[in-house]
Design a protein around this motif. Structure first.
Motif, PDB file in Angstrom:
ATOM      1  N   ALA A 137      -6.693 -37.875  27.770  1.00 53.32           N
ATOM      2  CA  ALA A 137      -6.620 -36.873  28.784  1.00 53.32           C
ATOM      3  C   ALA A 137      -6.375 -37.064  30.071  1.00 53.32           C
ATOM      4  N   PHE A 138      -5.946 -36.155  31.072  1.00 56.93           N
ATOM      5  CA  PHE A 138      -5.818 -36.384  32.403  1.00 56.93           C
ATOM      6  C   PHE A 138      -6.458 -35.522  33.185  1.00 56.93           C
ATOM      7  N   SER A 139      -6.671 -35.656  34.383  1.00 56.48           N
ATOM      8  CA  SER A 139      -6.933 -34.712  35.312  1.00 56.48           C
ATOM      9  C   SER A 139      -5.918 -33.532  35.705  1.00 56.48           C
ATOM     10  N   TYR A 140      -6.309 -32.230  35.840  1.00 55.81           N
ATOM     11  CA  TYR A 140      -5.229 -31.264  36.081  1.00 55.81           C
ATOM     12  C   TYR A 140      -5.636 -30.304  37.274  1.00 55.81           C
ATOM     13  N   SER A 141      -5.046 -30.065  38.176  1.00 57.22           N
ATOM     14  CA  SER A 141      -5.195 -29.141  38.992  1.00 57.22           C
ATOM     15  C   SER A 141      -3.879 -28.248  39.625  1.00 57.22           C
ATOM     16  N   SER A 142      -2.824 -28.539  39.279  1.00 55.98           N
ATOM     17  CA  SER A 142      -1.627 -27.608  39.478  1.00 55.98           C
ATOM     18  C   SER A 142      -0.631 -28.209  38.381  1.00 55.98           C
ATOM     19  N   ILE A 143       0.372 -27.203  38.506  1.00 53.55           N
ATOM     20  CA  ILE A 143       1.494 -27.815  37.403  1.00 53.55           C
ATOM     21  C   ILE A 143       2.213 -29.010  38.088  1.00 53.55           C
ATOM     22  N   ASP A 144       2.115 -29.361  39.140  1.00 55.86           N
ATOM     23  CA  ASP A 144       2.609 -30.503  39.854  1.00 55.86           C
ATOM     24  C   ASP A 144       2.244 -31.788  39.278  1.00 55.86           C
ATOM     25  N   ASP A 145       1.030 -31.602  38.462  1.00 55.17           N
ATOM     26  CA  ASP A 145       0.241 -32.775  37.979  1.00 55.17           C
ATOM     27  C   ASP A 145       1.173 -33.145  36.634  1.00 55.17           C
ATOM     28  N   LEU A 146       1.911 -32.407  36.079  1.00 51.79           N
ATOM     29  CA  LEU A 146       2.548 -32.429  34.937  1.00 51.79           C
ATOM     30  C   LEU A 146       3.945 -33.152  35.051  1.00 51.79           C
ATOM     31  N   LYS A 147       4.428 -33.404  36.267  1.00 54.18           N
ATOM     32  CA  LYS A 147       5.543 -33.862  36.355  1.00 54.18           C
ATOM     33  C   LYS A 147       5.768 -35.391  36.033  1.00 54.18           C
ATOM     34  N   GLY A 148       6.826 -35.271  35.070  1.00 53.21           N
ATOM     35  CA  GLY A 148       7.171 -36.477  34.357  1.00 53.21           C
ATOM     36  C   GLY A 148       6.403 -36.687  33.057  1.00 53.21           C
ATOM     37  N   ARG A 149       5.688 -35.844  32.794  1.00 58.91           N
ATOM     38  CA  ARG A 149       4.973 -36.055  31.463  1.00 58.91           C
ATOM     39  C   ARG A 149       5.646 -35.124  30.279  1.00 58.91           C
ATOM     40  N   PRO A 150       5.920 -35.505  29.300  1.00 57.35           N
ATOM     41  CA  PRO A 150       6.433 -34.797  28.126  1.00 57.35           C
ATOM     42  C   PRO A 150       5.543 -33.988  27.425  1.00 57.35           C
ATOM     43  N   GLY A 151       5.775 -32.484  27.298  1.00 61.48           N
ATOM     44  CA  GLY A 151       5.004 -31.507  27.024  1.00 61.48           C
ATOM     45  C   GLY A 151       5.712 -30.912  25.724  1.00 61.48           C
ATOM     46  N   VAL A 152       5.071 -29.865  24.915  1.00 59.45           N
ATOM     47  CA  VAL A 152       5.640 -29.191  24.033  1.00 59.45           C
ATOM     48  C   VAL A 152       4.993 -27.928  23.707  1.00 59.45           C
ATOM     49  N   MET A 153       5.674 -26.771  23.118  1.00 60.93           N
ATOM     50  CA  MET A 153       4.998 -25.622  22.930  1.00 60.93           C
ATOM     51  C   MET A 153       5.755 -24.964  21.611  1.00 60.93           C
ATOM     52  N   TYR A 154       5.194 -23.953  21.024  1.00 59.19           N
ATOM     53  CA  TYR A 154       5.457 -23.325  19.782  1.00 59.19           C
ATOM     54  C   TYR A 154       6.962 -22.383  20.541  1.00 59.19           C
ATOM     55  N   HIS A 155       8.077 -22.333  19.812  1.00 56.47           N
ATOM     56  CA  HIS A 155       9.121 -21.763  20.419  1.00 56.47           C
ATOM     57  C   HIS A 155       8.967 -20.151  20.297  1.00 56.47           C
ATOM     58  N   GLY A 156       9.051 -19.486  21.488  1.00 57.66           N
ATOM     59  CA  GLY A 156       8.871 -18.097  21.333  1.00 57.66           C
ATOM     60  C   GLY A 156       7.674 -17.615  21.788  1.00 57.66           C
ATOM     61  N   VAL A 157       6.667 -18.461  22.260  1.00 52.12           N
ATOM     62  CA  VAL A 157       5.341 -17.992  22.645  1.00 52.12           C
ATOM     63  C   VAL A 157       5.266 -17.506  24.091  1.00 52.12           C
ATOM     64  N   ARG A 158       4.984 -16.508  24.619  1.00 57.08           N
ATOM     65  CA  ARG A 158       5.096 -15.756  25.854  1.00 57.08           C
ATOM     66  C   ARG A 158       3.803 -16.152  26.696  1.00 57.08           C
ATOM     67  N   LEU A 159       4.087 -17.280  27.390  1.00 54.52           N
ATOM     68  CA  LEU A 159       2.958 -17.789  28.249  1.00 54.52           C
ATOM     69  C   LEU A 159       2.684 -16.999  29.432  1.00 54.52           C
ATOM     70  N   PRO A 160       1.287 -16.829  29.878  1.00 59.70           N
ATOM     71  CA  PRO A 160       1.082 -16.245  30.995  1.00 59.70           C
ATOM     72  C   PRO A 160       1.171 -17.100  32.267  1.00 59.70           C
ATOM     73  N   PRO A 161       1.381 -16.406  33.512  1.00 52.96           N
ATOM     74  CA  PRO A 161       1.545 -17.169  34.604  1.00 52.96           C
ATOM     75  C   PRO A 161       0.277 -17.860  34.960  1.00 52.96           C
ATOM     76  N   PRO A 162       0.379 -19.158  35.554  1.00 57.19           N
ATOM     77  CA  PRO A 162       1.512 -19.785  36.165  1.00 57.19           C
ATOM     78  C   PRO A 162       1.854 -20.901  35.022  1.00 57.19           C
ATOM     79  N   LEU A 163       1.348 -20.799  33.724  1.00 61.15           N
ATOM     80  CA  LEU A 163       1.729 -21.950  32.632  1.00 61.15           C
ATOM     81  C   LEU A 163       3.121 -21.694  32.387  1.00 61.15           C
ATOM     82  N   ARG A 164       3.728 -20.243  32.301  1.00 57.74           N
ATOM     83  CA  ARG A 164       5.111 -20.027  31.890  1.00 57.74           C
ATOM     84  C   ARG A 164       6.260 -20.780  32.638  1.00 57.74           C
ATOM     85  N   GLN A 165       5.655 -21.153  34.026  1.00 52.41           N
ATOM     86  CA  GLN A 165       6.797 -22.045  34.850  1.00 52.41           C
ATOM     87  C   GLN A 165       6.773 -23.526  34.218  1.00 52.41           C
ATOM     88  N   ILE A 166       5.708 -23.848  33.693  1.00 56.99           N
ATOM     89  CA  ILE A 166       5.876 -25.371  32.974  1.00 56.99           C
ATOM     90  C   ILE A 166       7.243 -25.813  32.319  1.00 56.99           C
TER      91      ILE A 166
END
Length: 265
Positions: A137-166
């Motif tokens: 686990a890591f700390s999170y306060s904004s989407i900037d904290d995810l820079k350089g970190r690999p992530g994944v989601m299920y194809h076609g899911v409609r994320l709400p803002p601000p997560l959809r920007q990730i």
């Protein structure tokens, strides 16, 4: 003079009691009329949205939190109903708009849909969040904290803002077409996090996986209200307040069953 005051006080109390009883009679009567008009309503929703709507079985049985909730509400009101077969969502919406489907057990709010749908109060929040391995686990306060970190989601899911920007901003982000891959990629360190509906993620954990392996970062959580709705062309429109009353009683219990113990800071 004192006798007169007491007389008027008692008179007013009697009038209030009479008015209260009359209002209760009218309320019971209106609910009875609503039940009488709502005959064998057809219920439907998206073809699948776990855990709210599970995939239809080979025997044509539909289940899930949403299906169970509306079934419980209508059964308690002594209203028989039909749960429609799973079909493409656009077809469901068209039949709902035309009044061929009376009640949708899950629906997100849009201005367009309000032209043909009477929305209930929300009955659950679908919570979207960043999910990590507990051991990484890591700390999170904004989407900037995810820079350089690999992530994944299920194809076609409609994320709400601000997560959809990730997925847009992160070049190390990917999507998959099989839900079990989310858990496997996270467990084996191929990604640092999953973007998902928390309820769906934990409902779809593959056999042999322990839910305690995973952490939900509460600081990333976005709550999307989920509603039921009655078609404006349905004979069940007068049932709206009855359904709302039941939702107010039951939604805390629903939230507890879905999210208890699944959030960490």
């Amino acid at each position: 003079m004192a006798v007169l005051i007491v007389f008027w006080q008692k008179t007013l109390q009697k009038r209030k009691l009479f008015c209260d009883l009359w209002l209760a009679f009218l309320l019971i009567g209106s609910q009875s009329i609503a039940r009488a008009q709502c005959v064998d309503p057809v219920l439907s929703g998206p073809p699948v949205w776990p855990p709210y709507i599970n995939a239809e079985t080979d025997e044509g049985i539909r289940s899930g939190v949403a299906v169970d909730l509306i079934s419980k509400i209508l059964t308690n009101e002594n209203i028989s109903f039909e749960v429609d077969k799973a079909k493409p969502w656009n077809r469901v919406l068209k039949q709902f708009e035309n009044g061929d489907i009376d009640i949708l057990f899950t629906l997100l709010d849009t201005a367009e849909r309000r032209s043909f749908a009477l929305y209930t109060e929300y009955w659950v929040h679908d919570v979207y969040a960043i999910i990590t391995k507990k051991s990484a686990a890591f700390s999170y306060s904004s989407i900037d904290d995810l820079k350089g970190r690999p992530g994944v989601m299920y194809h076609g899911v409609r994320l709400p803002p601000p997560l959809r920007q990730i997925p847009i901003d992160n070049q190390h982000f990917t999507t998959v077409n099989e839900a079990h891959l989310l858990h496997r990629m996270l467990r084996h360190g191929r990604v640092d996090y999953v973007l998902a509906s928390v309820a769906s993620f934990f409902d779809l954990i593959p056999e042999g996986f322990d839910p305690e392996e995973f952490h939900v970062l509460q600081s990333s959580a976005v709550r999307v209200p989920v509603y039921m709705a009655i078609s404006k062309k349905s004979n069940c429109v007068d049932l709206l307040e009855t359904i709302n009353g039941k939702i107010r009683v039951l939604r805390d219990e629903v939230a507890q069953s879905l999210y208890a113990g699944k959030f960490v800071n």
